[in-house]
Scaffold this motif. Structure first.
Motif: not given
Length: 316
Positions: A1-14
């Motif tokens: 998982m790329s860093a950008a996708i990981r950030v987006v995923f965590k933001t949505v989850a948050s």
């Protein structure tokens, strides 16, 4: 998982966590028995009676209590999306203003408690793990005992012993450094035991690793090996739990603030629940949820700083 996708995923989850927390609070308050308009009318008039529908009509219209639950819920979420936490039913002020005036003392208390908990946990781990049967048993017993203690019990014992009996600390501490010692310990002692248990298990496993033996054969002292090599690997599981711990400490601050008469969101929350001030209760829950989310994001960063291999793994 790329860093950008990981950030987006965590933001949505948050965001999902925050919305879920707000939704649960909204419907939980509606489920409390009794009429909200009647409760507010009694608070405003200082009476305790059942008011007629005509007398409650202005309040129901003003706050939308007569609207369908779905409409109330959608209006509530719409306000959140625009950064509006609503207006307190009882204080008649914006909830954001009420929380903002009380948030700093609570954050100061929880931040200090987390630091003290880590200091206690690491100190006892370094001094007792693999230090002989007596010291090891002493450290294990301390961690098991303190981890099981409820905040309320710890706070009452500290208050009675050190404030009432010994008079070493003020009973009503306020926000002074000296007056904050007992509230901080109330939150820190149980958490220190929990963090110590997690760190101890990992610490013992790391001590058995070959690189530890190699460091000793090179002439490094036992304390140096523990501090420079073992500790960095052993604290990773406990660091993971620090995000959860900070959220738990904010919740525990409600207890400490009430025991020691400190200002903070704890006092505001208790009053708001008793008066069924839904906007204020929901606002505080949202703040706690946001702190929990931010803390977990910071834990991810700390994890990568402690173990650089995690950064390279995430980039693959």
């Amino acid at each position: 998982m790329s860093a950008a996708i990981r950030v987006v995923f965590k933001t949505v989850a948050s965001l999902a966590v925050i919305v879920a927390a707000a939704s649960v609070t909204f419907f939980a308050q509606l489920a409390v028995p009794g009429d909200r308009a009647n409760t507010l009318m009694n608070l405003q008039t200082g009476q305790d009676k059942q008011w007629s529908a005509a007398e409650l009509a202005p309040l129901n219209e003003r706050f939308g209590f007569d609207d369908p639950v779905v409409v109330q819920y959608l209006d509530y979420l719409n306000g959140l999306l625009h950064g509006d936490l609503g207006t307190s039913y009882t204080q008649k002020r914006p909830v954001l203003e009420i929380i903002g005036g009380q948030l700093l003392p609570s954050l100061t208390l929880t931040g200090a408690a987390l630091l003290v908990a880590w200091a206690l946990a690491l100190g006892i781990t370094l001094l007792t793990v693999k230090r002989g049967r007596f010291l090891t048993g002493l450290g294990t017993t301390w961690e098991a005992l303190t981890a099981s203690l409820p905040h309320y019990w710890v706070g009452v014992v500290l208050l009675v012993v050190f404030a009432v009996q010994l008079r070493a600390f003020p009973i009503i501490g306020g926000t002074s450094a000296w007056g904050s010692v007992l509230p901080v310990l109330t939150l820190a002692i149980p958490l220190a035991g929990f963090l110590g248990q997690v760190t101890r298990d990992e610490f013992e496993q790391v001590l058995r690793q070959p690189f530890v033996t190699t460091a000793r054969t090179r002439g490094m002292s036992d304390l140096g090996v523990r501090l420079r090599h073992v500790l960095r690997h052993a604290i990773l599981p406990a660091v993971t739990l620090s995000g959860w711990a900070l959220g738990a400490l904010v919740s525990g601050a409600v207890i400490a603030e009430n025991i020691f008469g400190r200002p903070g969101i704890g006092q505001v929350l208790v009053t708001a629940v008793n008066t069924r001030d839904l906007p204020t209760v929901s606002g505080i829950v949202l703040v706690v949820a946001a702190i929990y989310v931010i803390a977990n994001l910071l834990v991810d960063l700390a994890y990568a700083l402690i173990d650089p291999r995690l950064r390279t793994a995430g980039a693959r």
